[in-house]
Design a protein around this motif. Structure first.
Motif, PDB file in Angstrom:
ATOM      1  N   GLU A 132       0.849  -1.189   0.000  1.00 42.50           N
ATOM      2  CA  GLU A 132       0.000   0.000   0.000  1.00 42.50           C
ATOM      3  C   GLU A 132       0.886   1.241   0.000  1.00 42.50           C
ATOM      4  OE1 GLU A 132      -3.849   1.898   2.306  1.00 42.50           O
ATOM      5  OE2 GLU A 132      -2.814   0.182   3.174  1.00 42.50           O
ATOM      6  N   PRO A 143      -4.694   6.424  -2.058  1.00 38.94           N
ATOM      7  CA  PRO A 143      -4.053   5.140  -1.762  1.00 38.94           C
ATOM      8  C   PRO A 143      -3.917   4.291  -3.036  1.00 38.94           C
ATOM      9  CG  PRO A 143      -6.350   5.065  -1.133  1.00 38.94           C
ATOM     10  CD  PRO A 143      -6.093   6.450  -1.668  1.00 38.94           C
ATOM     11  N   ARG A 145      -3.105   0.266  -3.878  1.00 33.22           N
ATOM     12  CA  ARG A 145      -2.960  -1.047  -3.243  1.00 33.22           C
ATOM     13  C   ARG A 145      -2.680  -2.097  -4.310  1.00 33.22           C
ATOM     14  NH1 ARG A 145      -7.535   1.175  -0.753  1.00 33.22           N
ATOM     15  NH2 ARG A 145      -7.078   1.861   1.358  1.00 33.22           N
TER      16      ARG A 145
END
Length: 160
Positions: A132, A143, A145
């Protein structure tokens, strides 16, 4: 006998009026040009961040797919590829630098945080490494991921 010949010409008033009209037109064109130039520069700046974000996402996907091992330390991320090469991502100021043996790439993205963790599937029969990244783009935290499956042979090696 007087020979009166007249020469057709402009008067000074006519020349001054045409110069004022030309100056007004040039001023309007310059104003429009300035506004359009500012908008193009603003669009270019926004588009550069989007392009860097897309390049980073693609680059990380490729590194994860081509890597045997991922390791995160402080503000650095290392990938050990299957052929023995190392790819490193590190934060330097407002930039994220990708260093490989063949070339170095620079992303003008502000990396806020790197987090690497292991997660299990809902049935607990598969293990993944979760990467992440938290990026600061246009004052927003975005973010990213990524998940890399960990196979049984790798789990056995980790246990040793």
């Amino acid at each position: 006998m007087k020979n009166n010949k007249y020469i057709a010409a402009f008067s000074i008033v006519e020349v001054m009026v045409s110069m004022v009209i030309t100056a007004i037109i040039i001023g309007l064109i310059f104003g429009v040009f300035t506004i359009v130039s500012e908008q193009i520069l603003k669009f270019k700046k926004e588009n550069e961040q989007t392009a860097d974000f897309n390049r980073l996402s693609y680059s990380l996907n490729k590194a994860i797919f081509d890597s045997e091992k991922m390791v995160a330390r402080e503000n650095r991320l290392y990938f050990q590829t299957y052929d023995g090469d190392t790819i490193a991502y590190q934060k330097e100021g407002d930039y994220l630098i990708r260093k490989a043996q063949t070339f170095t790439d620079t992303f003008k993205l502000n990396l806020n945080r790197i987090h690497l963790d292991s997660v299990y599937s809902s049935t607990k029969n598969k293990v993944f490494q979760k990467l992440e990244l938290e990026l600061l783009i246009n004052e927003d935290l975005i973010p990213l991921r990524f998940y890399k499956p960990i196979y049984a042979n790798q789990l056995i090696l980790w246990e040793k």
